[in-house]
Design an enzyme around this catalytic site. Structure first.
Site, PDB file in Angstrom:
ATOM      1  N   ASN A 216      14.482  37.549  34.607  1.00 15.77           N
ATOM      2  CA  ASN A 216      15.093  36.233  34.404  1.00 15.77           C
ATOM      3  C   ASN A 216      14.081  35.103  34.221  1.00 15.77           C
ATOM      4  O   ASN A 216      14.333  34.145  33.494  1.00 15.77           O
ATOM      5  CB  ASN A 216      15.997  35.885  35.598  1.00 15.77           C
ATOM      6  CG  ASN A 216      17.238  36.762  35.658  1.00 15.77           C
ATOM      7  OD1 ASN A 216      17.685  37.280  34.631  1.00 15.77           O
ATOM      8  ND2 ASN A 216      17.778  36.942  36.854  1.00 15.77           N
TER       9      ASN A 216
ATOM     10  N   HIS B 132      23.041  42.391  21.590  1.00 17.05           N
ATOM     11  CA  HIS B 132      21.780  42.036  20.923  1.00 17.05           C
ATOM     12  C   HIS B 132      21.977  41.759  19.433  1.00 17.05           C
ATOM     13  O   HIS B 132      20.998  41.632  18.709  1.00 17.05           O
ATOM     14  CB  HIS B 132      20.734  43.128  21.150  1.00 17.05           C
ATOM     15  CG  HIS B 132      20.224  43.156  22.556  1.00 17.05           C
ATOM     16  ND1 HIS B 132      19.328  44.088  23.031  1.00 17.05           N
ATOM     17  CD2 HIS B 132      20.483  42.342  23.620  1.00 17.05           C
ATOM     18  CE1 HIS B 132      19.076  43.863  24.309  1.00 17.05           C
ATOM     19  NE2 HIS B 132      19.770  42.806  24.691  1.00 17.05           N
TER      20      HIS B 132
HETATM   21  C1  HEM Z   1      20.972  47.885  27.686  1.00 15.74           C
HETATM   22  C2  HEM Z   1      20.066  47.288  28.418  1.00 15.74           C
HETATM   23  C3  HEM Z   1      19.504  45.950  28.091  1.00 15.74           C
HETATM   24  C4  HEM Z   1      18.190  45.616  28.103  1.00 15.74           C
HETATM   25  C5  HEM Z   1      17.036  46.525  28.480  1.00 15.74           C
HETATM   26  C6  HEM Z   1      18.097  44.242  27.677  1.00 15.74           C
HETATM   27  C7  HEM Z   1      16.911  43.530  27.582  1.00 15.74           C
HETATM   28  C8  HEM Z   1      16.789  42.292  27.004  1.00 15.74           C
HETATM   29  C9  HEM Z   1      15.547  41.614  26.788  1.00 15.74           C
HETATM   30  C10 HEM Z   1      14.173  42.116  27.197  1.00 15.74           C
HETATM   31  C11 HEM Z   1      15.834  40.446  26.154  1.00 15.74           C
HETATM   32  C12 HEM Z   1      14.829  39.371  25.724  1.00 15.74           C
HETATM   33  C13 HEM Z   1      14.532  38.430  26.885  1.00 15.74           C
HETATM   34  C14 HEM Z   1      13.354  37.553  26.620  1.00 15.74           C
HETATM   35  O1  HEM Z   1      12.462  37.948  25.862  1.00 15.74           O
HETATM   36  O2  HEM Z   1      13.279  36.444  27.190  1.00 15.74           O
HETATM   37  C15 HEM Z   1      17.252  40.381  25.979  1.00 15.74           C
HETATM   38  C16 HEM Z   1      17.920  39.335  25.370  1.00 15.74           C
HETATM   39  C17 HEM Z   1      19.289  39.282  25.258  1.00 15.74           C
HETATM   40  N1  HEM Z   1      20.193  40.152  25.791  1.00 15.74           N
HETATM   41 FE1  HEM Z   1      19.785  41.973  26.560  1.00 15.74          FE
HETATM   42  N2  HEM Z   1      19.339  43.767  27.414  1.00 15.74           N
HETATM   43  C18 HEM Z   1      20.241  44.765  27.656  1.00 15.74           C
HETATM   44  C19 HEM Z   1      21.614  44.679  27.566  1.00 15.74           C
HETATM   45  C20 HEM Z   1      22.296  43.531  27.228  1.00 15.74           C
HETATM   46  C21 HEM Z   1      23.715  43.355  27.355  1.00 15.74           C
HETATM   47  C22 HEM Z   1      24.662  44.386  27.963  1.00 15.74           C
HETATM   48  C23 HEM Z   1      24.006  42.124  26.884  1.00 15.74           C
HETATM   49  C24 HEM Z   1      25.328  41.422  26.787  1.00 15.74           C
HETATM   50  C25 HEM Z   1      26.472  42.029  26.649  1.00 15.74           C
HETATM   51  C26 HEM Z   1      22.764  41.530  26.459  1.00 15.74           C
HETATM   52  C27 HEM Z   1      22.636  40.301  25.858  1.00 15.74           C
HETATM   53  C28 HEM Z   1      21.437  39.738  25.476  1.00 15.74           C
HETATM   54  C29 HEM Z   1      21.353  38.534  24.670  1.00 15.74           C
HETATM   55  C30 HEM Z   1      22.522  37.787  24.059  1.00 15.74           C
HETATM   56  C31 HEM Z   1      19.990  38.238  24.550  1.00 15.74           C
HETATM   57  C32 HEM Z   1      19.372  37.018  23.831  1.00 15.74           C
HETATM   58  C33 HEM Z   1      19.341  35.844  24.819  1.00 15.74           C
HETATM   59  C34 HEM Z   1      18.788  34.556  24.265  1.00 15.74           C
HETATM   60  O3  HEM Z   1      18.436  34.463  23.095  1.00 15.74           O
HETATM   61  O4  HEM Z   1      18.703  33.605  25.078  1.00 15.74           O
HETATM   62  N3  HEM Z   1      21.744  42.399  26.707  1.00 15.74           N
HETATM   63  N4  HEM Z   1      17.824  41.513  26.507  1.00 15.74           N
END
Ligand code: HEM
Ligand SMILES: *[C@@H]1O[C@H](CO)[C@@H](O)[C@H](O)[C@H]1NC(C)=O
Ligand SMILES: *[C@@H]1O[C@H](CO)[C@@H](O)[C@H](O)[C@H]1NC(C)=O
Length: 320
Positions: free
Chosen positions: A96, A196
């Site tokens: 976070n 994503h």
């Molecule tokens: C399956 C396992 C998941 C992993 C390992 C994961 C990991 C990540 C990571 C590393 C980022 C980038 C954070 C950053 O660089 O600051 C990210 C962004 C994001 N994740 Fe996931 N995520 C997962 C599942 C999900 C799920 C279930 C959702 C929603 C249903 C989700 C929604 C998002 C969104 C919308 C972003 C972009 C946020 C932004 O631009 O502020 N992710 N995630």
């Protein structure tokens, strides 16, 4: 003897009626605020739409906020609690820190909702769940009825946030297991990873993928390297799919082309048990949308507080 039997029987009936009403209290309902504040949901939508219109990425950030809330001790708004001497804020957990965002928008929603309702009746956990749905809709994605009636926690856990949120370096078995501990299956994993289809990720979360992995389209890898050098630029951002401001099927299309940004993205299409589903979603955005909506409702039910449990926070950042 007879009267005693009757007494026992009626006591049993009273108890079972109590038990039934107690357990029905634990059920969420889309109509939870219909009587007490019918203006609540439209108010949330107004503020979220304005925030997403101002900055489309905010929609992605609000969706992720709900996910990171639900995976850490359930959907109880624990992620919103600021650090104090007694609260080890989840905001400071590795997944976070310098990454999760949208808190100001939630504050703004809470102010607005309390104003139109005339009192503090809508929980912060429900606000986060509705904001996630309204964000997805604002970016062109599917809609669903948000189940309501969650209560807010009085505690947070940085340790749980560190241990329970999935990492972008996980392989498929680790991802499946991580979701399984939340009561979510492989279909939920693939559908929810489709989150994503919007938003951005920082260089350090995908550097190993673009410099070391072989299951990647070389042209895509080179494009990403241009803004994510081997050393430095850790927080440089790249889109998670080609259309980060549109909730569409492009994420799955990218996976099929070996253009997944995170290792955990490409893991879903890498010769394993989820390949078929990724393939199916890549050619059928409607099927993805329907499954995403269903899995969001499921995720929104993780370890919720209801009835007399928890509280409705007056300020989403601190317990009452
Ligand atoms: C399956 C396992 C998941 C992993 C390992 C994961 C990991 C990540 C990571 C590393 C980022 C980038 C954070 C950053 O660089 O600051 C990210 C962004 C994001 N994740 Fe996931 N995520 C997962 C599942 C999900 C799920 C279930 C959702 C929603 C249903 C989700 C929604 C998002 C969104 C919308 C972003 C972009 C946020 C932004 O631009 O502020 N992710 N995630
Ligand atoms: C609009 O978005 C920008 C970032 O793009 C942000 O700095 C600003 O605070 C936002 N304004 C409002 C009113 O939310
Ligand atoms: C590539 O893998 C090696 C061996 O695991 C590791 O030491 C190195 O840091 C990795 N490079 C990047 C850019 O992540």
């Amino acid at each position: 003897m007879v009267s005693r039997t009757i007494f026992c029987l009626s006591a049993f009936l009273v108890l079972s009626v109590l038990a039934t009403s107690a357990s029905s209290e634990e059920e969420l309902s889309p109509y939870y605020y219909n009587q007490v504040c019918p203006q609540a949901l439209p108010a949330i939508k107004r503020v979220v739409e304005a925030a997403v219109y101002n900055e489309s990425r905010m929609g992605a950030s609000l969706l992720r906020l709900h996910f990171h809330d639900c995976f850490v001790n359930g959907c109880d708004a624990s992620i919103l609690l600021d650090p104090t001497s007694t609260i080890d804020s989840e905001k400071n957990a590795l997944p976070n820190s310098n990454s999760i965002r949208g808190f100001e928008v939630i504050d703004q929603v809470k102010l607005e909702v309390d104003k139109v309702c005339g009192l503090s009746v809508v929980s912060c956990a429900d606000i986060v769940a509705v904001a996630a749905r309204d964000s997805v809709v604002a970016l062109g994605g599917p809609t669903w009825e948000v189940q309501l009636g969650r209560k807010d926690s009085t505690t947070a856990s940085r340790d749980k946030a560190n241990s329970d949120l999935p990492s972008p370096f996980m392989d498929l078995p680790a991802l499946i297991n991580n979701f399984k501990t939340q009561g979510l299956d492989e279909r939920d994993l693939v559908a929810l990873s489709g989150g994503h289809t919007i938003g951005l990720a920082q260089c350090f979360t995908f550097r190993n993928r673009i410099y070391n992995e072989t299951n990647i389209d070389p042209e895509f890898g080179d494009q990403r390297k241009s803004s994510c050098p081997l050393s430095g630029g850790d927080s440089n951002r790249s889109p998670l799919d080609p259309t980060p401001a549109h909730f569409d099927g492009a994420y799955f299309d990218s996976l099929v082309k070996k253009r997944g940004l995170l290792s955990s993205d490409q893991a879903l299409f890498n010769g394993g048990s989820t390949d078929g589903l990724v393939q199916a979603y890549s050619s059928d955005a409607k099927a993805f949308g329907a499954d995403f909506a269903e899995s969001m409702v499921k995720m929104g039910n993780i370890k919720i507080l209801t009835g007399e449990q928890g509280q409705v926070r007056l300020n989403c950042r601190k317990p009452n």
